[in-house]
Design an enzyme around this catalytic site. Structure first.
Site, mmCIF file in Angstrom:
data_model
loop_
_atom_site.group_PDB
_atom_site.id
_atom_site.type_symbol
_atom_site.label_atom_id
_atom_site.label_comp_id
_atom_site.label_asym_id
_atom_site.label_seq_id
_atom_site.Cartn_x
_atom_site.Cartn_y
_atom_site.Cartn_z
ATOM 1 N N PHE A 39 1.094 -0.055 2.121
ATOM 2 C CA PHE A 39 0.210 0.292 1.770
ATOM 3 C C PHE A 39 -0.311 -0.373 0.326
ATOM 4 C CE2 PHE A 39 -1.311 3.485 -1.552
ATOM 5 C CZ PHE A 39 -2.366 4.116 -0.995
ATOM 6 N N ASP B 48 3.707 -6.449 -3.526
ATOM 7 C CA ASP B 48 3.106 -4.965 -4.476
ATOM 8 C C ASP B 48 4.157 -4.315 -5.188
ATOM 9 O OD1 ASP B 48 1.668 -3.079 -5.132
ATOM 10 O OD2 ASP B 48 0.728 -3.011 -3.586
ATOM 11 N N LYS C 235 1.106 2.479 -11.483
ATOM 12 C CA LYS C 235 1.598 3.225 -11.639
ATOM 13 C C LYS C 235 2.540 3.723 -12.887
ATOM 14 C CE LYS C 235 1.607 5.144 -7.081
ATOM 15 N NZ LYS C 235 1.153 3.982 -6.341
#
Ligand SMILES: *Cc1c(COP(=O)(O)O)cnc(C)c1O
Length: 402
Positions: free
Chosen positions: A143, A228, A257
């Site tokens: 993802f 990531d 985030k």
């Protein structure tokens, strides 16, 4: 117009907001630290923390103060001009993650897109791949966000179906399978993109030694390793970066985030000059990337992480969470995966779905999110207390055994 009840707010969202989410019926009005309050005054322990965007909790006083101070000075200039915020932020972030340069962006997906563009350009300019031939290896179950390029190399049918045609140049290999990766890489490969721990897939931790072996493989084949760390990084797992659990240094980190402190979207690509230096004026950009408000908040986030306090809390509280949930294996849970304060719990699917478990938890005043059917993900803010963790375990136990 005054709105009276949760049901009315939910009805408005359903009528006027696109239905690309399926939220639990909780209408949040305010929040502080690890706790949120809904419009009816009910309090909930936030055990999701905005998918790790709220690592420092809601409205951390230091971060709110940094934002307020910057709001009174200047909030946006575009990169057409310099600011007194961008340089210091980039320096602090580069030092925190051990890289020479930072490319500031806004959302996680943009950071990943930017890392893919940088890798391709590095492939052509530095590695010498023939124009138009660059390939990037990605992982099954990945993802990395929601842009057309990124969903094009996802294997989640929900994320992909109906959004093609997709960007070519990606090869998907099994996560955790070094041989499959080694067999896939060719002279045209410029990068391997992976999550050091797969978050959306249910906090999947690769086999010990895998990340280090990928690192060695990338080095020997002349391929960039892109980690990531948008969800795994910035303290969540007990280290600044999840790669550090295996002593691995990636060539490129994508961050996001928690970098925005739960206040503004802030993301970044961090790499050395040999890599990020391929970008020259006009080759890449973002109107909002690196804006002074984002830079001020991001810098305050980096300063919090530089103390090491949050990483340590993630380790200690994570051990407490593990001690609480591991005894539930065989008693409602099929499996538990946990690293720092980040846990994927597989619920016995004959007992209930992940969604049903999260609904029951919400009734008991705990917010969590299901993923992939019977898995629930716990990622409380790193500011939770030991009592909060015990409360979370108690409520979870009563949901599974109730
Ligand atoms: C959330 C996430 C993204 C995408 O971030 P957005 O800010 O939602 O675009 C990318 N990679 C990982 C690992 C993520 O968890």
């Amino acid at each position: 117009m005054s709105i009276e009840s949760s049901a009315e707010y939910i009805r408005l969202e359903e009528q006027f907001a696109a239905h690309n989410y399926h939220p639990l019926p909780v209408v949040v009005e305010s929040a502080e630290g690890a706790w949120v309050t809904d419009v009816e005054g009910k309090r909930y322990l936030d055990a999701l923390a905005g998918y790790s965007a709220l690592n420092f909790g809601h409205r951390h006083p230091t971060l709110i103060a940094a934002a307020k101070e910057q709001l009174d000075k200047v909030t946006l200039t575009s990169r057409a001009f310099h600011t007194d915020q961008l340089g210091p932020f980039c320096e602090a972030l580069a030092r925190l993650v051990g890289k020479e340069m930072v490319l500031p962006m806004n959302t996680g997906a943009e950071a990943v897109e930017s890392a893919l563009k940088v890798s391709r350009k590095w492939g052509y300019d530095v590695k010498g791949v023939a124009e138009g031939r660059a390939r990037i290896a990605v992982m099954a179950g990945n993802f990395h966000g929601r842009t057309t390029t990124i969903v094009g190399f996802s294997d989640d049918p929900g994320a992909r179906a109906g959004f093609g045609p997709f960007t070519p140049g990606f090869d998907r290999v099994a996560y955790g399978d070094l041989e499959a990766l080694a067999d896939t890489l060719t002279d045209d490969h410029v990068a391997v993109l992976l999550e050091p721990i797969q978050g959306e897939s249910g906090v999947l931790i690769p086999p010990p030694g895998y990340l280090a072996a990928v690192r060695d493989l990338c080095t020997s084949r002349g391929v960039l390793m892109i980690a990531d760390e948008i969800q795994s990084g910035l303290g969540r797992t007990g280290t600044t970066l999840a790669c550090q659990h295996e002593g691995v240094e990636a060539d490129i980190y994508t961050l996001g985030k928690a970098l925005g402190g739960g206040i503004v979207p802030v993301s970044a690509v961090a790499a050395d000059r040999e890599v990020l230096g391929v970008l020259t004026p006009g080759t890449h950009g973002s109107t909002f990337g690196g804006n002074p408000l984002a830079a001020a908040v991001g810098h305050a986030v980096v300063d919090l992480l530089a103390t090491g306090e949050f990483q340590q809390r993630a380790t200690q509280l994570g051990a407490r969470l593990a001690a609480g949930v591991e005894p539930l294996i065989g008693k409602g849970l099929d499996a538990v995966r946990i690293r720092g304060l980040w846990a994927g719990l597989d619920i016995d699917p004959t007992l209930m779905s992940g969604r049903a478990a999260c609904s029951a938890l919400a009734d008991k005043g705990v917010l969590a999110k299901d993923t992939h059917g019977s898995t629930i993900r716990l990622a409380p803010p790193l500011v939770v207390t030991e009592d909060d963790i015990d409360h979370l375990v108690e409520q979870l136990t009563s949901v599974l055994h109730g």
